[in-house]
Design an enzyme around this catalytic site. Structure first.
Site, PDB file in Angstrom:
ATOM      1  N   GLU A   1      -1.595   7.244  -1.397  1.00 35.98           N
ATOM      2  CA  GLU A   1      -3.269   6.355  -1.923  1.00 35.98           C
ATOM      3  C   GLU A   1      -3.789   8.371  -2.108  1.00 35.98           C
ATOM      4  O   GLU A   1      -4.178   9.318  -1.973  1.00 35.98           O
ATOM      5  CB  GLU A   1      -4.184   5.352  -0.665  1.00 35.98           C
ATOM      6  CG  GLU A   1      -5.201   4.980  -1.075  1.00 35.98           C
ATOM      7  CD  GLU A   1      -5.830   4.362   0.037  1.00 35.98           C
ATOM      8  OE1 GLU A   1      -4.386   3.709   0.802  1.00 35.98           O
ATOM      9  OE2 GLU A   1      -6.480   3.034  -0.881  1.00 35.98           O
TER      10      GLU A   1
ATOM     11  N   ASN B   1      -5.396  -5.413  -4.059  1.00 34.10           N
ATOM     12  CA  ASN B   1      -4.570  -5.662  -2.785  1.00 34.10           C
ATOM     13  C   ASN B   1      -6.044  -5.456  -1.683  1.00 34.10           C
ATOM     14  O   ASN B   1      -6.974  -5.869  -2.263  1.00 34.10           O
ATOM     15  CB  ASN B   1      -4.907  -3.479  -2.831  1.00 34.10           C
ATOM     16  CG  ASN B   1      -4.622  -2.642  -1.248  1.00 34.10           C
ATOM     17  OD1 ASN B   1      -3.576  -3.505  -0.697  1.00 34.10           O
ATOM     18  ND2 ASN B   1      -5.274  -2.482  -0.663  1.00 34.10           N
ATOM     19  N   GLU B   2      -5.227  -6.189  -1.048  1.00 38.84           N
ATOM     20  CA  GLU B   2      -6.501  -6.775   0.285  1.00 38.84           C
ATOM     21  C   GLU B   2      -7.553  -7.369   0.083  1.00 38.84           C
ATOM     22  O   GLU B   2      -8.864  -7.243  -0.132  1.00 38.84           O
ATOM     23  CB  GLU B   2      -6.448  -5.595   1.191  1.00 38.84           C
ATOM     24  CG  GLU B   2      -5.512  -4.970   2.134  1.00 38.84           C
ATOM     25  CD  GLU B   2      -5.792  -4.342   3.378  1.00 38.84           C
ATOM     26  OE1 GLU B   2      -6.713  -3.660   3.711  1.00 38.84           O
ATOM     27  OE2 GLU B   2      -4.905  -4.406   4.086  1.00 38.84           O
TER      28      GLU B   2
ATOM     29  N   TYR C   1      -0.995  -3.105  10.677  1.00 34.76           N
ATOM     30  CA  TYR C   1      -1.064  -1.542  11.613  1.00 34.76           C
ATOM     31  C   TYR C   1      -0.331  -1.886  13.035  1.00 34.76           C
ATOM     32  O   TYR C   1      -1.511  -2.865  13.489  1.00 34.76           O
ATOM     33  CB  TYR C   1      -2.033  -0.748  11.074  1.00 34.76           C
ATOM     34  CG  TYR C   1      -2.379  -0.529   9.192  1.00 34.76           C
ATOM     35  CD1 TYR C   1      -1.265   0.411   9.374  1.00 34.76           C
ATOM     36  CD2 TYR C   1      -3.577  -1.316   8.323  1.00 34.76           C
ATOM     37  CE1 TYR C   1      -1.816   0.876   7.852  1.00 34.76           C
ATOM     38  CE2 TYR C   1      -2.904  -1.347   7.281  1.00 34.76           C
ATOM     39  CZ  TYR C   1      -2.207   0.381   6.883  1.00 34.76           C
ATOM     40  OH  TYR C   1      -2.500   0.518   6.084  1.00 34.76           O
TER      41      TYR C   1
ATOM     42  N   GLU D   1       1.997  -2.385   3.824  1.00 33.26           N
ATOM     43  CA  GLU D   1       0.559  -1.532   4.629  1.00 33.26           C
ATOM     44  C   GLU D   1       2.148  -1.389   6.307  1.00 33.26           C
ATOM     45  O   GLU D   1       1.729  -2.881   6.886  1.00 33.26           O
ATOM     46  CB  GLU D   1      -0.206  -1.495   4.246  1.00 33.26           C
ATOM     47  CG  GLU D   1      -0.254  -0.973   2.747  1.00 33.26           C
ATOM     48  CD  GLU D   1      -2.509  -0.672   2.774  1.00 33.26           C
ATOM     49  OE1 GLU D   1      -2.355  -0.293   3.932  1.00 33.26           O
ATOM     50  OE2 GLU D   1      -2.785  -0.930   1.435  1.00 33.26           O
TER      51      GLU D   1
ATOM     52  N   GLN E   1       1.348   6.543   5.582  1.00 33.25           N
ATOM     53  CA  GLN E   1       1.512   6.736   4.199  1.00 33.25           C
ATOM     54  C   GLN E   1       2.046   8.117   4.340  1.00 33.25           C
ATOM     55  O   GLN E   1       2.318   8.934   5.083  1.00 33.25           O
ATOM     56  CB  GLN E   1      -0.257   6.816   3.532  1.00 33.25           C
ATOM     57  CG  GLN E   1      -0.703   5.559   3.739  1.00 33.25           C
ATOM     58  CD  GLN E   1      -2.295   6.092   2.298  1.00 33.25           C
ATOM     59  OE1 GLN E   1      -2.331   7.127   1.462  1.00 33.25           O
ATOM     60  NE2 GLN E   1      -2.944   4.607   2.394  1.00 33.25           N
TER      61      GLN E   1
HETATM   62  O1  AHR Z   1      -3.425   2.570   4.059  1.00 32.27           O
HETATM   63  C1  AHR Z   1      -4.823   2.478   4.543  1.00 32.27           C
HETATM   64  C2  AHR Z   1      -5.908   1.147   4.105  1.00 32.27           C
HETATM   65  O2  AHR Z   1      -5.559   0.599   4.835  1.00 32.27           O
HETATM   66  C3  AHR Z   1      -5.224   0.775   2.653  1.00 32.27           C
HETATM   67  O3  AHR Z   1      -6.141   1.567   1.719  1.00 32.27           O
HETATM   68  C4  AHR Z   1      -5.779  -0.559   2.456  1.00 32.27           C
HETATM   69  O4  AHR Z   1      -5.465  -1.689   1.766  1.00 32.27           O
HETATM   70  C5  AHR Z   1      -5.737  -1.151   4.283  1.00 32.27           C
HETATM   71  O5  AHR Z   1      -6.367  -1.431   4.796  1.00 32.27           O
END
Ligand code: AHR
Length: 495
Positions: A27, A174-175, A241, A297, A346
């Protein structure tokens, strides 16, 4: 020493582990693109067409199958037209989401495709729904993939690219429940239907359209998207995450003791439940499993390193991260029928990165080594197995101590094993059925004596794979393996 017993049926293949499960994400965030990948053609740092050579070579060694770009949250603020044409004339914008820094748009569509060519990686582009327009998205697809006479194809040619690129994977936002527009599922489902309508398939370029999916355990989002838009999509994304501490109060990457180790192992295993439950909803609307779940992600998210810009999400990476990666891959293999792609967050310098850089210096992280060791699983047949693992217990809570996955490719069987216990070896008896008792066995292991072990620019090889020989072959062909505490091991059995 804890005992575990594993039976691998090497002659019973359950399906294929899609190589795209080993995908990556880059990103416009912090030093991922600028410095991490892109230095520009005039930089003193050795580069190929502006992309730094050292990072490129290291990444090539991972056989990265697919790369997602340009975000993340950045995707829904990105206006692609600002990133094509002569670089000196490109618009400078503020990257409002990530640190408020100037984005000079020097790395744009052409540069991204060049990076993918050099990495021999499939591009996965995420379009802007949040702050873009249907026309902007539609024209981007036309610019990239139309072979013929059209305004966008002509512009692409004027910008130096005669023939269109091949683009398969295309994300429609995205999101969108958060940074991508704060939409409700019902609203986004309709927006998704509208935007994807005008993201055309030109010639033989067929887009694989990925809808913005749920946040973690938002099962309502999955239900609504599948019900209202399932037939218009090829994939639905999922983000989750592994956070140390809480979202509001994250802990640092290296500042933990055993309770912090345990917490992160346990949270990693939560991915299994998430995929199972989202898949169950998908099964209701798509029993044939035509729509893939794309975990685009995932990875650890710690507090930024002291002294760095909080908006850059720069964190160190330790042996703990290596275990996180191994556990996730085993879960993704298990769900191979529905999960066809994942993209760790990432690739460089951000979150659970493969590589960290500081100016011209570069270091490979423990996570990098897991990706490298596990690449044998890419496109391999996942094998039927049963695992009876002892538990790793701490403060009245427990997780299975050993996680295992086995696959077969080109006449070889690969078995990866994670021992999540930081203080006890695990004795594993591996019953290998359907494979010759005299096959040659070799192995590699990633481990250390300390939980916080990591690589630095000064000491880049603290955590790196070593040959593994701690196994014995019984007469029946069974293997008796002793896994070191906190380790990731890959065994190869030939013949
Ligand atoms: O990976 C960092 C961020 O996490 C991304 O930009 C977003 O899609 C997510 O919240």
């Amino acid at each position: 020493m804890t005992k575990a017993s594993v039976v691998v049926n090497a002659d019973v293949a359950l399906g294929t582990i899609d190589r795209n499960i080993y995908g990556q994400f880059a990103e416009h965030l912090g030093r991922c693109i600028y410095e991490g990948l892109w230095v520009g053609e005039d930089a003193e740092t050795p580069n190929i067409d502006g992309i730094r050579k050292d990072v490129l070579e290291a990444l090539k060694n991972l056989s990265i199958p697919v790369l997602r770009w340009p975000g993340g949250c950045f995707a829904d603020e990105y206006h692609w037209k600002d990133g094509v044409g002569p670089r000196e004339g490109r618009k400078r914008m503020v990257n409002t989401h990530w640190g408020g820094v100037v984005e000079n748009n020097h790395f744009g569509t052409h540069e991204f495709f060049r990076l993918c060519e050099l990495l021999e990686t499939e591009p996965y582009i995420c379009g802007n729904v949040g702050s873009g327009s249907v026309r902007e998205m539609s024209e981007w697809v036309e610019y990239m993939t139309f072979d013929g006479e059209s305004p966008m194809a002509k512009w692409r040619q004027e910008n130096g690219r005669e023939k269109p690129w091949k683009l398969k994977y295309f994300g429609v936002g995205n999101e969108n429940w958060g940074c991508g527009g704060n939409m409700r599922a019902e609203y986004y489902a309709d927006e998704y239907r509208r935007y994807q309508t005008y993201s055309r398939n030109y010639g033989d370029n067929k887009l694989f359209k990925i809808a913005g999916g749920p946040n973690v355990d938002d099962y309502h989002w999955t239900e609504v998207l599948m019900r209202e838009a399932g037939r218009h999509m090829d994939g639905l994304s999922l983000h989750n995450y592994t956070i140390a501490g809480s979202w509001e109060e994250k802990k640092q990457a290296l500042d933990f003791e055993e309770d912090g180790w345990f917490e992160v192992m346990k949270k990693s295993l939560h991915m299994d439940e998430l995929i199972t439950r989202h898949s169950t909803i998908m099964d209701k609307y798509d029993p044939e499993k035509r729509v893939s779940l794309i975990v685009d992600e995932w990875g650890t998210w710690f507090l930024h390193e002291p002294g760095t810009n909080p908006g850059f999400l720069y964190q160190q990476n330790s042996l703990r991260d290596a275990l996180v990666a191994g556990l996730h891959f085993h879960i993704f293999h298990k769900h191979h029928e529905r999960v066809k792609m994942t993209n760790i967050a990432q690739m460089v310098n951000v979150l659970q990165a493969m590589i960290l850089t500081e100016g011209d210096k570069m270091v490979l992280t423990p996570t990098y080594h897991v990706f490298e060791m596990f690449k044998v699983h890419q496109d391999a047949e996942v094998l039927q197995m049963s695992v009876d693992s002892g538990d790793y217990e701490l403060n009245g809570d427990s997780v299975p101590q050993v996680s295992v996955s086995a696959s077969r490719k080109n006449g070889e069987v690969h078995i990866s094993l994670c021992n999540v216990n930081p203080s006890a070896e695990a004795g594993v008896s591996l019953d290998l059925r359907g494979i010759g008792a005299d096959g040659q066995v070799s192995g590699r292991v990633l481990t250390s004596d300390v939980m916080q072990a990591h690589n630095t620019f000064e000491q880049p090889d603290t955590v790196k794979p070593q040959p593994f020989e701690n196994f014995e072959r019984g007469e029946s062909g069974a293997l008796s393996v002793t896994l070191p505490p906190m380790s990731v091991t890959v065994l190869t059995i030939r013949g």
